[in-house]
Write an enzyme that holds these catalytic residues in place. Structure first.
Site, short mmCIF file in Angstrom:
data_model
loop_
_atom_site.label_atom_id
_atom_site.label_comp_id
_atom_site.label_asym_id
_atom_site.label_seq_id
_atom_site.Cartn_x
_atom_site.Cartn_y
_atom_site.Cartn_z
N VAL A 1 -22.70 -22.56 29.98
CA VAL A 1 -23.42 -21.97 31.11
C VAL A 1 -23.03 -22.71 32.39
CG1 VAL A 1 -25.69 -21.48 32.07
CG2 VAL A 1 -25.33 -21.33 29.61
N PRO B 1 -8.96 14.88 28.06
CA PRO B 1 -8.97 15.97 27.08
C PRO B 1 -10.27 16.77 27.02
CG PRO B 1 -9.22 13.84 26.00
CD PRO B 1 -9.04 13.55 27.46
N ASP C 1 -7.81 24.28 36.34
CA ASP C 1 -7.44 25.34 35.40
C ASP C 1 -8.29 25.29 34.14
OD1 ASP C 1 -6.03 23.28 34.04
OD2 ASP C 1 -4.36 23.63 35.41
N LYS D 1 -4.69 28.84 33.58
CA LYS D 1 -3.50 29.37 32.94
C LYS D 1 -3.79 29.56 31.46
CE LYS D 1 -0.82 26.36 34.92
NZ LYS D 1 0.18 25.35 34.77
N GLY E 1 -6.10 19.30 32.94
CA GLY E 1 -6.50 18.72 31.66
C GLY E 1 -5.53 17.61 31.27
N GLY E 2 -6.03 16.62 30.55
CA GLY E 2 -5.16 15.56 30.02
C GLY E 2 -4.53 14.74 31.12
N THR F 1 -4.08 11.71 27.85
CA THR F 1 -3.43 12.94 27.40
C THR F 1 -4.02 13.38 26.05
OG1 THR F 1 -1.31 14.00 27.06
CG2 THR F 1 -1.51 11.76 26.20
N MET G 1 0.27 23.00 22.47
CA MET G 1 0.43 24.45 22.62
C MET G 1 1.10 25.08 21.40
SD MET G 1 1.70 24.45 26.58
CE MET G 1 2.50 22.86 26.58
N GLY H 1 -10.51 18.79 20.80
CA GLY H 1 -10.73 17.38 20.48
C GLY H 1 -11.51 16.65 21.56
N1 SAH Z 1 -1.50 17.88 30.44
C1 SAH Z 1 -2.21 18.10 29.21
C2 SAH Z 1 -1.52 19.08 28.32
C3 SAH Z 1 -1.40 20.45 28.87
S1 SAH Z 1 -0.69 21.57 27.72
C4 SAH Z 1 -2.41 16.76 28.50
O1 SAH Z 1 -1.83 15.74 28.90
O2 SAH Z 1 -3.16 16.73 27.53
C5 SAH Z 1 -2.09 22.26 26.97
C6 SAH Z 1 -2.17 21.83 25.52
O3 SAH Z 1 -2.75 20.55 25.42
C7 SAH Z 1 -3.07 22.69 24.69
O4 SAH Z 1 -2.42 23.88 24.28
C8 SAH Z 1 -3.34 21.79 23.51
O5 SAH Z 1 -2.25 21.75 22.64
C9 SAH Z 1 -3.43 20.44 24.18
N2 SAH Z 1 -4.83 20.03 24.44
C10 SAH Z 1 -5.35 19.69 25.62
N3 SAH Z 1 -6.64 19.33 25.48
C11 SAH Z 1 -6.93 19.43 24.18
C12 SAH Z 1 -8.10 19.19 23.39
N4 SAH Z 1 -9.23 18.75 23.94
N5 SAH Z 1 -8.03 19.39 22.07
C13 SAH Z 1 -6.89 19.82 21.49
N6 SAH Z 1 -5.77 20.07 22.19
C14 SAH Z 1 -5.77 19.86 23.51
#
Ligand code: SAH
Length: 474
Positions: free
Chosen positions: A23, A226, A249, A271, A302-303, A332, A384, A413
């Site tokens: 401490v 995600p 998107d 998209k 996303g991601g 991602t 995808m 996920g």
């Molecule tokens: N830029 C994003 C990917 C975009 S492409 C990244 O880095 O994650 C979109 C694809 O990402 C989807 O078709 C799927 O395959 C995947 N994806 C994104 N979020 C997801 C999730 N929560 N669960 C499962 N697949 C996911």
């Protein structure tokens, strides 16, 4: 107020700490960090303090406490585990008007030490007046997320330009408005993004330019992760809360979108396969147009924006149009989804490499380097890939992977609607069809998938399925 909050300059001043344990070591570190000349009085020292004493960073007096130890001291801290000694230190210090702190014993303190967020020269101190140090620490942790790590560099920049700004704007009201704009606009963001020289140049320009030049807009290309809002980065969250327009998107979940500024405009450019709400070129142009109108534009994806996110294309257009931008990485899908599904992407025994590919179908086939993907001891993650799953599994088998290679497909996920279907290259297409999965889905192929049954830790709340559906159009 129970206490007077002050910041005390102890640079080069003698500070006395009584006690030699862990401490005491934490208090010593704080004193040293503020430039104090520290003496520690204790019969013995913990390893940290012993190291400091050996290096000559502190002076060590190997004695039990006696009043003369406080001669000269401008500040005293008692951190022994003997309450009687602590009390004695407090009495002696108070008698000599030396500010004294007794750790965890407010009754004996003339000052207490706050929890600190250090962005020197900016310091935020939090205190509950001794009522609950744990509460102060929790509050501190929340504030930590709000104050960017490089806030101190912003203050240093302001300090450097203070004289110049004063010269230029004679009225204090004008100066305040000027600084507020700087601290909340692109210049501050440049500092936070590590673009110091650029920030200096922009600040010079801002000082000399007339006040009525239109504000410069900017674009934040932000990875929203995600889907689970807990997986956003601090920086993403901060920018989400200051942007004027959100361009997003359909991978962005409502729960993530919810965290953007309430009064921001929201533009959906979602998209989906063959159903683009807006063409990529139109999105690129929209971002430029909004920024040129002076708006702070958050392009929320996303991601991670640089992984199958076309982030590169969007910022190329921005760069060509001289629109300032920054990119914020996100978790991602491969990383987030695999973690939440209990599938380590690499493993010493099973996979020494990991490949991310897109399984987007073009004319019913996938243009992939199958020989590379069918190599042993690696994990293949397919984005995808739901529609192309049968082609994918077949091609991997044709190119040399055994039909019994473990494979998984994960729906949505990291969210409460997560579902994991595991099987083999041979069985997965059928299992996936039977499970009627909803997008987005991620496919993982490789021996690591066999660990899933053991390592699955995330138990999504099945009852809430649907409440967490991804954005409209899905
Ligand atoms: N830029 C994003 C990917 C975009 S492409 C990244 O880095 O994650 C979109 C694809 O990402 C989807 O078709 C799927 O395959 C995947 N994806 C994104 N979020 C997801 C999730 N929560 N669960 C499962 N697949 C996911």
């Amino acid at each position: 107020m129970e206490f007077l909050p002050i910041f005390f300059d102890i640079k080069g001043q003698p500070c006395c700490v009584i006690g030699g344990g862990d401490v005491a070591a934490r208090k010593v570190a704080m004193l040293l960090h503020s430039g104090g000349k520290v003496t520690v009085v204790a019969p013995q020292l913990c390893a940290t303090l012993k190291g400091d004493a050996d290096k000559g960073i502190i002076t060590y007096v190997q004695e039990t406490f006696s009043p003369e130890h406080l001669n000269q001291a401008v500040i005293a801290i008692a951190a022994t585990n003997d309450r009687a000694v602590n009390k004695r230190v407090s009495e002696v210090a108070k008698a000599h008007h030396i500010p004294v702190n007794v750790v965890d014993d407010p009754e004996f303190c003339s000052f207490i030490m706050p929890s600190v967020i250090d962005r020197s020269p900016v310091i935020v101190a939090v205190s509950t007046g001794g009522a609950s140090p744990v509460l102060a620490r929790l509050l501190r942790a929340r504030l930590e997320t709000l104050v960017p790590a490089s806030y101190g560099r912003l203050a240093s920049l302001a300090e450097k330009f203070r004289g110049k700004v004063k010269q230029h704007f004679s009225e204090s009201g004008q100066r305040r408005i000027f600084w507020e704009k700087v601290f909340q606009g692109p210049i501050a963001e440049m500092i936070f993004a590590g673009q110091e020289e650029q920030a200096k140049g922009a600040l010079e320009k801002a000082i000399t330019e007339s006040a009525d030049t239109p504000p410069q807009g900017e674009v934040y290309l932000v990875g929203g992760g995600p889907g689970n809002p807990d997986l956003l980065t601090f920086r993403a969250l901060r920018l989400m809360q200051q942007a004027d327009v959100i361009v997003y998107d359909n991978l962005v979940t409502p729960q993530v979108l919810e965290l953007t500024r309430r009064d921001a405009d929201r533009i959906f450019v979602g998209k989906q396969r063959a159903n683009h709400a807006m063409r990529q070129e139109e999105i690129n142009e929209l971002l430029v147009k909004l920024a040129k109108e002076g708006k702070r534009v958050l392009r929320l994806k996303g991601g991670d924006p640089f992984i199958f996110g076309r982030g590169g294309e969007e910022i190329e257009t921005l760069s060509a149009n001289q629109v300032p931008f920054q990119v914020v990485p996100g978790i991602t899908a491969a990383s987030g989804v695999a973690s939440y599904a209990g599938i380590p992407l690499t493993h010493r025994d099973y996979a020494q490499a990991c490949v991310f590919v897109t399984g987007h179908l073009k004319d019913g086939t996938m243009d992939l380097d199958w020989d590379m993907l069918a190599r042993p001891n690696q994990t293949v993650v397919i984005y995808m890939g739901l529609l192309g799953l049968p082609v994918l599994c077949q091609q991997l088998i044709t190119h040399g992977l055994t039909p019994s290679t473990p494979a998984a497909i994960v729906q949505q996920g990291t969210t409460p609607s997560q579902r994991v279907v595991t099987g083999t290259l041979e069985s997965l297409p059928r299992l996936a069809t039977d499970a009627r999965l909803k997008p987005p889905t991620l496919i993982i192929v490789g021996k690591v998938v066999s660990l899933q049954s053991k390592l699955a830790w995330f138990k999504p709340d099945q009852g809430s399925e649907g409440n967490f559906a991804l954005t409209r159009n899905n």
